[in-house]
Design an enzyme around this catalytic site. Structure first.
Site, short mmCIF file in Angstrom:
data_model
loop_
_atom_site.label_atom_id
_atom_site.label_comp_id
_atom_site.label_asym_id
_atom_site.label_seq_id
_atom_site.Cartn_x
_atom_site.Cartn_y
_atom_site.Cartn_z
N GLY A 14 0.90 -1.34 0.31
CA GLY A 14 0.15 0.03 -0.20
C GLY A 14 0.93 1.19 -0.12
O GLY A 14 1.98 1.09 0.78
N ARG A 75 1.68 -5.15 -5.34
CA ARG A 75 1.35 -6.11 -4.59
C ARG A 75 0.88 -7.66 -5.66
O ARG A 75 0.56 -8.03 -5.74
CB ARG A 75 -0.13 -6.43 -4.18
CG ARG A 75 -0.77 -5.59 -2.40
CD ARG A 75 -1.56 -5.32 -1.82
NE ARG A 75 -1.68 -4.34 -1.08
CZ ARG A 75 -1.49 -4.01 0.03
NH1 ARG A 75 -0.66 -4.51 0.24
NH2 ARG A 75 -2.52 -2.70 0.37
N ASP A 106 5.24 -4.53 5.56
CA ASP A 106 5.68 -6.18 6.13
C ASP A 106 5.35 -7.15 5.33
O ASP A 106 6.37 -8.19 5.43
CB ASP A 106 5.15 -7.32 7.64
CG ASP A 106 3.32 -7.24 7.69
OD1 ASP A 106 3.07 -6.72 6.44
OD2 ASP A 106 3.19 -7.83 8.30
N THR A 129 4.23 2.63 5.36
CA THR A 129 2.97 1.69 5.76
C THR A 129 2.23 2.68 6.56
O THR A 129 2.73 3.52 7.46
CB THR A 129 2.53 0.88 6.08
OG1 THR A 129 1.07 0.75 6.67
CG2 THR A 129 3.62 0.60 6.93
N ASP A 131 0.16 2.49 8.13
CA ASP A 131 -0.59 1.50 9.53
C ASP A 131 0.30 1.10 10.98
O ASP A 131 -0.18 1.11 11.89
CB ASP A 131 -1.14 0.12 8.67
CG ASP A 131 -1.82 -0.49 8.30
OD1 ASP A 131 -2.60 0.57 7.79
OD2 ASP A 131 -1.82 -1.65 6.79
N ASP A 133 2.53 -0.32 11.24
CA ASP A 133 2.37 -1.34 12.34
C ASP A 133 3.59 -2.24 12.10
O ASP A 133 4.00 -3.88 12.40
CB ASP A 133 1.37 -2.31 11.53
CG ASP A 133 1.22 -2.56 10.19
OD1 ASP A 133 1.79 -2.13 9.77
OD2 ASP A 133 0.72 -3.65 9.93
N ARG A 175 -5.53 -3.54 9.03
CA ARG A 175 -5.48 -4.25 8.59
C ARG A 175 -5.76 -5.16 9.70
O ARG A 175 -6.95 -5.62 10.08
CB ARG A 175 -4.51 -4.42 7.48
CG ARG A 175 -5.63 -6.31 6.93
CD ARG A 175 -4.35 -6.90 5.66
NE ARG A 175 -3.59 -5.59 5.26
CZ ARG A 175 -3.37 -5.76 4.51
NH1 ARG A 175 -3.47 -5.74 3.43
NH2 ARG A 175 -1.60 -4.70 3.65
O1 F6P Z 1 -1.25 -1.50 4.32
C1 F6P Z 1 -2.08 -0.50 4.30
C2 F6P Z 1 -3.34 -0.19 3.57
O2 F6P Z 1 -4.12 0.90 3.99
C3 F6P Z 1 -4.26 -0.81 5.36
O3 F6P Z 1 -4.32 -0.10 6.74
C4 F6P Z 1 -5.05 -1.70 4.19
O4 F6P Z 1 -6.73 -3.17 5.36
C5 F6P Z 1 -4.68 -1.91 3.13
O5 F6P Z 1 -3.74 -1.46 3.16
C6 F6P Z 1 -5.69 -1.93 1.79
O6 F6P Z 1 -5.39 -2.43 0.72
P1 F6P Z 1 -5.49 -2.13 -1.02
O7 F6P Z 1 -5.39 -1.01 -1.44
O8 F6P Z 1 -5.07 -3.37 -1.56
O9 F6P Z 1 -7.17 -2.33 -0.61
#
Ligand code: F6P
Length: 324
Positions: A14, A75, A106, A129, A131, A133, A175
């Site tokens: 992300g 991804r 991660d 990120t 997050d 995390d 997440r």
């Molecule tokens: O990892 C960052 C994040 O924004 C999370 O908080 C969220 O769950 C996820 O990415 C969403 O990913 P995508 O944009 O691939 O749906």
């Protein structure tokens, strides 16, 4: 170990505000130390496809204030298989790239750690990120900006919530982590904060709502996307059934939290981490993540940053409850 002269940089997973500032720092600090820096577009997918471009120092002018990532991100499923990583390695060889700096979370570091072992190539991780995390760093790039974005949105929701005396369940990203929810909740004076790290919060919320219902006051309940009870929509539905007299609404902030110009703090963090990543490479380090701990640059083995769990600040959780 042969002297490193050519390196690659990529963004993966992300996107997060401040990734561009980190790319800039890697390119400029790399050039400062005489390295040739290549940009790998679209994360590991671009590595597999050989979508690799030279990044001279001038190529990163005017990007420090921009959200998103100029290298784009992905991804990549193919990279999870050995065959994908072998293709990626062959492309790095083709370009003469001897080490890679990965800006991501991660999942991105897991790939980096595996490839580093399989092909004996140094990988340095920069935590990017919203997050926050990742174990081994107090902050990740993008987290600070995302908090401000969420706070601005919740403040606006508060206006309409109080006008109507409504209960709003506002879902923020994260997440599996409640960092963004907790910080946003405290900064907005939320009446409830539900995070995956804390169990049994719904009971407390019910008690609070039962006591408050009579006053017809508005309330903001921040829900982390990964909360064990389900997202904001599921929880709001259950609460509405239990408290039919309350006027309840839901708002999912979603990807708006990932965009926007990075805060000054994120730009500075990204600049420090980018420069530290270059220094780590020149210092013959491999498979490590750059962190910031107590405002000092820290070096953490990638394996640790992936495996170990970073907990939310328990004092902040207590503070949030105390201030309701
Ligand atoms: O990892 C960052 C994040 O924004 C999370 O908080 C969220 O769950 C996820 O990415 C969403 O990913 P995508 O944009 O691939 O749906």
């Amino acid at each position: 170990m042969e002297e490193i002269k050519k390196i690659g940089v990529l963004t993966s997973g992300g996107d997060a505000p401040g990734m561009n500032a980190a790319i800039r720092a890697v390119v400029r600090a790399g050039s400062h130390h005489g390295l040739e820096v290549f940009g790998i577009n679209r994360g590991y997918q671009g590595m597999i496809d050989g979508d690799i471009i030279p990044l001279p120092p001038t190529s990163v002018s005017g990007i420090i204030q921009k959200g998103g990532t100029i290298l784009q991100t992905a991804r990549c499923m193919e990279f999870m298989e050995y065959e994908g990583r072998k293709k990626a390695y062959d492309q790095l060889q083709r370009f003469g790239i001897q080490a890679v700096i990965v800006i991501g979370g991660d999942g991105s570091f897991t790939g980096a750690s595996i490839m580093s072992k399989e092909f004996d190539i140094p990988f340095i991780g920069i935590p990017g990120t919203i997050d926050n995390d990742l174990y081994g760093t107090d902050v990740t790039i993008g987290y600070d900006t995302a908090i401000s974005t969420a706070v601005e949105a919740v403040d606006k929701i508060r206006d309409t919530a109080s006008s109507h005396g409504r209960i709003f369940f506002v879902e923020v990203m994260g997440r599996n982590a409640g960092f963004l929810a907790l910080s946003t909740g405290i900064a907005c004076g939320a009446e409830g904060i539900l995070v995956p790290e804390e169990k049994g919060q719904l009971g407390k919320l019910r008690k609070y709502l039962a006591e408050r219902a009579a006053h017809k006051k508005s309330s903001i309940i921040i829900v982390a996307e990964g909360d064990e009870e389900g997202g904001a929509i599921t929880i709001a539905k259950r609460i509405q059934e239990e408290f039919p007299n309350l006027s309840i609404r839901t708002s999912i902030l979603g990807h708006i939290q990932r965009g926007g110009s990075p805060s000054a703090y994120d730009r500075i963090t990204a600049s420090r981490m980018g420069s530290a990543a270059i220094e780590a490479l020149l210092d013959d380090q491999k498979s490590i993540m750059i962190g910031i701990v107590n405002n000092e640059v820290a070096y953490v083995p990638l394996s640790k940053s992936i495996k170990l769990h970073k907990d939310v600040d328990r004092d902040l959780l207590k503070l949030a409850e105390e201030l309701v």
